[in-house]
Design a protein around this motif. Structure first.
Motif, short mmCIF file in Angstrom:
data_model
loop_
_atom_site.label_atom_id
_atom_site.label_comp_id
_atom_site.label_asym_id
_atom_site.label_seq_id
_atom_site.Cartn_x
_atom_site.Cartn_y
_atom_site.Cartn_z
N GLY A 83 0.98 -1.24 -0.03
CA GLY A 83 0.07 -0.14 0.17
C GLY A 83 0.68 1.30 0.11
N SER A 84 2.18 1.24 -0.24
CA SER A 84 3.09 2.49 -0.39
C SER A 84 2.42 3.75 -0.96
CB SER A 84 4.62 1.87 -0.38
OG SER A 84 4.43 1.47 -1.96
N ASN A 85 2.14 3.28 -2.67
CA ASN A 85 1.31 3.75 -3.17
C ASN A 85 0.27 4.28 -3.40
OD1 ASN A 85 0.95 1.83 -3.97
ND2 ASN A 85 1.69 2.45 -6.51
N LEU A 86 -0.92 4.41 -2.40
CA LEU A 86 -1.93 4.79 -2.21
C LEU A 86 -2.32 6.11 -1.79
CD1 LEU A 86 -4.57 2.73 -2.15
CD2 LEU A 86 -4.05 3.41 0.95
N VAL A 87 -1.24 6.96 -1.09
CA VAL A 87 -1.34 8.42 -1.21
C VAL A 87 -1.06 8.58 -2.22
CG1 VAL A 87 -0.66 10.34 -0.48
CG2 VAL A 87 -0.75 8.48 1.07
N GLU A 88 0.01 8.64 -3.94
CA GLU A 88 0.20 8.64 -5.18
C GLU A 88 -1.39 8.52 -6.24
OE1 GLU A 88 2.36 6.78 -7.99
OE2 GLU A 88 3.91 6.57 -5.91
N LYS A 89 -1.64 6.63 -5.53
CA LYS A 89 -2.94 7.45 -6.16
C LYS A 89 -3.93 7.70 -6.18
CE LYS A 89 -1.68 3.27 -8.73
NZ LYS A 89 -1.33 3.49 -10.21
N LYS A 90 -4.18 8.15 -4.67
CA LYS A 90 -5.32 8.72 -4.36
C LYS A 90 -5.35 10.33 -5.27
CE LYS A 90 -6.69 7.42 0.25
NZ LYS A 90 -6.58 6.90 2.13
N LYS A 91 -3.84 11.17 -5.11
CA LYS A 91 -3.86 12.21 -5.17
C LYS A 91 -4.19 11.75 -6.71
CE LYS A 91 -0.10 15.89 -6.30
NZ LYS A 91 -0.60 16.29 -7.53
N PHE A 92 -3.64 10.57 -7.42
CA PHE A 92 -3.42 11.00 -9.19
C PHE A 92 -5.13 11.55 -9.34
CE2 PHE A 92 -5.29 8.76 -13.23
CZ PHE A 92 -4.22 9.10 -13.42
N TRP A 93 -6.30 10.70 -9.16
CA TRP A 93 -7.66 10.54 -9.01
C TRP A 93 -8.24 11.16 -8.47
CZ3 TRP A 93 -8.79 7.59 -12.75
CH2 TRP A 93 -8.01 6.14 -12.65
N ARG A 94 -7.67 12.60 -7.74
CA ARG A 94 -7.91 13.99 -7.00
C ARG A 94 -7.63 14.67 -8.48
NH1 ARG A 94 -6.66 13.48 -2.49
NH2 ARG A 94 -4.83 14.53 -2.37
N ASP A 95 -6.71 14.54 -8.35
CA ASP A 95 -6.20 15.72 -9.67
C ASP A 95 -6.71 15.09 -11.19
OD1 ASP A 95 -4.20 17.03 -7.73
OD2 ASP A 95 -2.71 15.40 -8.65
N THR A 96 -7.74 13.67 -11.19
CA THR A 96 -8.44 13.78 -12.75
C THR A 96 -9.65 14.60 -12.51
OG1 THR A 96 -7.02 11.63 -12.57
CG2 THR A 96 -9.97 12.39 -14.22
#
Length: 165
Positions: free
Chosen positions: A115-128
């Motif tokens: 789950g180490s990239n979960l914050v990054e993925k959340k940001k990606f969808w938020r930015d999208t």
């Protein structure tokens, strides 16, 4: 007053700057049925690819708005659907899915096992989501798509064609 549309049509300026006349614009943006319903290898909805379609649709809408007016632009697109899906994905970092499919959903969404990239993925969808909402701001302000959710399908396009021919 009368305005030329540049397409051989003319529009009359009506009350409150609304345009009247014969010219209409119909904007359609959609993905595939598997975006909404999933398929065997990915049985959960994932309309994420539609974000680029809606970003472009918003830009086209903005260009047409001064010429046609909001009341002369018909929009068939899953804007509400995509915004809701993106909001959930931004909160979770990956699409919503059935509990028994959670591990596979996370894996297919590129979430590392730890789950180490979960914050990054959340940001990606938020930015999208932010990109879609920014691009479609005028459309959202004018009430959103005329046809959304289940109405984004070929029969809606055909029915509109029959009405306006």
């Amino acid at each position: 007053s009368t305005q030329s549309t540049g397409t051989g049509q003319s529009l009359q300026m009506g009350e409150a700057g609304r345009k009247t006349g014969d010219a209409w614009a119909v904007l359609v943006a959609s993905g595939t049925p598997s975006d909404v319903h999933g398929y065997a290898k990915r049985p959960w909805p994932n309309p994420g690819q539609q974000a680029s379609f809606l970003i472009t649709l918003g830009q086209v809408y903005d260009r047409l708005l001064p010429e046609y007016g909001a009341d002369r632009i018909i929009v068939i697109a899953g804007l509400c659907y995509l915004r809701e899906w993106l909001a959930v994905s931004a909160e979770r970092g990956y699409p919503e899915c059935d509990t028994e499919l959670e591990a596979e959903c996370r894996k297919q969404s590129g979430i590392r096992e730890d789950g180490s990239n979960l914050v990054e993925k959340k940001k990606f969808w938020r930015d999208t989501l932010e990109q879609v909402e920014t691009s479609c701001a005028a459309l959202i302000e004018n009430g959103g798509a005329d046809y959304d959710w289940d109405e984004v399908n070929p029969s809606t396009v055909m029915n509109l064609s029959l009405i306006h021919i």
